[in-house]
Design a protein around this motif. Sequence first.
Motif, PDB file in Angstrom:
ATOM      1  N   ILE A 308      -7.922  -0.425   8.240  1.00  7.19           N
ATOM      2  CA  ILE A 308      -7.113   0.310   7.273  1.00  7.19           C
ATOM      3  C   ILE A 308      -7.010   1.756   7.742  1.00  7.19           C
ATOM      4  CG2 ILE A 308      -6.874   0.989   4.864  1.00  7.19           C
ATOM      5  CD1 ILE A 308      -6.940  -2.009   5.135  1.00  7.19           C
ATOM      6  N   ILE A 309      -5.799   2.298   7.755  1.00  5.83           N
ATOM      7  CA  ILE A 309      -5.599   3.677   8.209  1.00  5.83           C
ATOM      8  C   ILE A 309      -5.359   4.592   7.003  1.00  5.83           C
ATOM      9  CG2 ILE A 309      -4.227   5.234   9.633  1.00  5.83           C
ATOM     10  CD1 ILE A 309      -5.813   3.176  11.239  1.00  5.83           C
ATOM     11  N   ILE A 310      -6.192   5.634   6.900  1.00 10.07           N
ATOM     12  CA  ILE A 310      -6.077   6.651   5.857  1.00 10.07           C
ATOM     13  C   ILE A 310      -5.546   7.931   6.500  1.00 10.07           C
ATOM     14  CG2 ILE A 310      -7.272   7.913   4.038  1.00 10.07           C
ATOM     15  CD1 ILE A 310      -7.270   4.865   3.688  1.00 10.07           C
ATOM     16  N   GLY A 311      -4.529   8.526   5.895  1.00  7.18           N
ATOM     17  CA  GLY A 311      -3.920   9.730   6.445  1.00  7.18           C
ATOM     18  C   GLY A 311      -4.702  10.991   6.125  1.00  7.18           C
ATOM     19  N   PRO A 312      -4.312  12.129   6.714  1.00  5.35           N
ATOM     20  CA  PRO A 312      -5.001  13.402   6.479  1.00  5.35           C
ATOM     21  C   PRO A 312      -5.016  13.814   5.010  1.00  5.35           C
ATOM     22  CG  PRO A 312      -3.562  13.561   8.395  1.00  5.35           C
ATOM     23  CD  PRO A 312      -3.253  12.243   7.738  1.00  5.35           C
ATOM     24  N   LYS A 315      -4.493   9.490   1.562  1.00  7.30           N
ATOM     25  CA  LYS A 315      -3.739   8.339   1.077  1.00  7.30           C
ATOM     26  C   LYS A 315      -3.636   7.272   2.168  1.00  7.30           C
ATOM     27  CE  LYS A 315      -2.855  10.319  -2.890  1.00  7.30           C
ATOM     28  NZ  LYS A 315      -3.659  11.531  -2.724  1.00  7.30           N
ATOM     29  N   THR A 316      -3.435   6.024   1.747  1.00  5.30           N
ATOM     30  CA  THR A 316      -3.342   4.912   2.689  1.00  5.30           C
ATOM     31  C   THR A 316      -2.043   4.991   3.479  1.00  5.30           C
ATOM     32  OG1 THR A 316      -4.599   3.520   1.159  1.00  5.30           O
ATOM     33  CG2 THR A 316      -3.412   2.403   2.924  1.00  5.30           C
ATOM     34  N   VAL A 317      -2.154   4.966   4.798  1.00  2.84           N
ATOM     35  CA  VAL A 317      -0.983   4.962   5.670  1.00  2.84           C
ATOM     36  C   VAL A 317      -0.526   3.529   5.927  1.00  2.84           C
ATOM     37  CG1 VAL A 317      -0.109   5.560   7.972  1.00  2.84           C
ATOM     38  CG2 VAL A 317      -1.638   7.135   6.754  1.00  2.84           C
ATOM     39  N   ASN A 323      -2.992  -4.798  13.862  1.00  2.00           N
ATOM     40  CA  ASN A 323      -1.752  -5.280  14.459  1.00  2.00           C
ATOM     41  C   ASN A 323      -1.057  -4.171  15.246  1.00  2.00           C
ATOM     42  OD1 ASN A 323       0.297  -7.196  14.964  1.00  2.00           O
ATOM     43  ND2 ASN A 323       1.492  -6.445  13.245  1.00  2.00           N
ATOM     44  N   LEU A 324      -1.075  -2.949  14.714  1.00  2.00           N
ATOM     45  CA  LEU A 324      -0.409  -1.836  15.392  1.00  2.00           C
ATOM     46  C   LEU A 324      -1.137  -1.455  16.672  1.00  2.00           C
ATOM     47  CD1 LEU A 324       0.485   0.331  12.268  1.00  2.00           C
ATOM     48  CD2 LEU A 324       1.968  -1.209  13.571  1.00  2.00           C
ATOM     49  N   PHE A 335       0.017   6.370  13.286  1.00  2.00           N
ATOM     50  CA  PHE A 335       0.272   5.163  12.511  1.00  2.00           C
ATOM     51  C   PHE A 335       1.269   5.355  11.364  1.00  2.00           C
ATOM     52  CE2 PHE A 335      -4.040   5.120  14.197  1.00  2.00           C
ATOM     53  CZ  PHE A 335      -4.080   3.928  14.892  1.00  2.00           C
ATOM     54  N   THR A 336       1.976   6.465  11.350  1.00  2.00           N
ATOM     55  CA  THR A 336       2.917   6.754  10.269  1.00  2.00           C
ATOM     56  C   THR A 336       4.217   5.972  10.461  1.00  2.00           C
ATOM     57  OG1 THR A 336       3.815   8.627  11.500  1.00  2.00           O
ATOM     58  CG2 THR A 336       1.996   9.071   9.980  1.00  2.00           C
TER      59      THR A 336
END
Length: 421
Positions: A308-312, A315-317, A323-324, A335-336
């Motif tokens: 799971i990618i969390i942004g600066p 919030k969840t990106v 997969n990415l 990952f944006t």
Amino acid sequence: MGLYDNTGNLVEALTDGDSQKIISSKFSSLLASKDSDYLLSSTAEPDRVEISDLEGKVIGLYFSANWYPPCRNFNNLLVSVYEQLKSNGCNFEVVFVSSDEDLGAFNGYRETMPWLSIPYSDLETKKALNRQFDVEGIPCLIILQPDGSILHDGVELIYKYGVEAFPFTKEKLEELQRKERMKHESQTLTNLLTNPGRDYLLDPTLTRKVPVDSLIGKTVGLYFSAQWCVPCANFTPKLVSIYHKIKQSLEEKGGNDGFDIVFLSYDRDQSSFVSYYSTMPWLALPFGEPTIRNLAKYFDVQGIPCLIIIGPDGKTVTKQGRNLINLYQENAYPFTDAKLELLEKEMEEEAKRLPRTDYHAGHRHELTLVSEGNGGGPFICCDCDEQGSGWAYQCLGCGYEVHPRCMRAVDPENTGSVEDR
């Protein structure tokens, strides 16, 4: 469409979709056949239960089988939820509808279940229920309400909300969805990774406590993984390599503090956690930390490895970090949506330069370049065993697919010695 009993007689007219209705007074017609008018109890006394005893309860029809690992995994969760609901006095019951292959497997599996079961010998009822509710895969949990309404996605709701999903009414689920939206809107890295008794993470030495607040302002990957998981064992070395490349790239651009990863262990014991974590260069939550289970539920993690990618901004990106990484390697960062749109355009341009057909060292047939728009789609690469989407080289005869980057050139005249997969 209509609801039929096990003799084929129409019981009640039904409409399509989740608005389908069954009349509770006809419940016996749904679960009984000419050869069986009872359910098996999980307790010794009484070992049989009258179907009429279910009237007025919320019922979960549980389609499952001992031989299928996802069923066994979900079964453990359902047992926990069921026992909590029963201890709270909730008017809830589960009825096991077996897809086991023999009586021994059925009996062994049923021993793990604290609820009721349709007798293994009652094939008529089991087939009728599978047909009636259009069960296409297991595990499957169909929720039947006392007012006759039906809900088909019980498995997903148990995974997502656990005991909070009860009584599975429209109003309850709308309330849970509202709360979930509010949580995501107010989400920060701090409230994700801390609890009242802990505000730190562990570093790879397991001796230093790193404040969670030190990650604020970074892009952070939450990595759910475990040593016993074969796909995890394959993906983790790749993620380690990508992690170092991203850090190096950021350092070359003037700083390497913009990205980090936190390991959330699904390992079965402390020693496995320590052994597995020793292969990783990033931070981790302590083993057995309840926050891990809470986050898995919050992000609806149904399989590992999961990134799971969390942004600066906290919030969840994306929930599709794995997969990415497989698709774009280090280029996926940060990952944006904007970055992924750019990468997709670059992939389209690169594909224009690729040969339309080619041979691969791992397959004897000629492969054709395809995309989602001309016969391709999401796939598992037969060379690296990882996810793929977009462009792929595909065998039009047998469906073999590989990432374009996984293609290994081979002389077509030498492909005859390579076995089909």
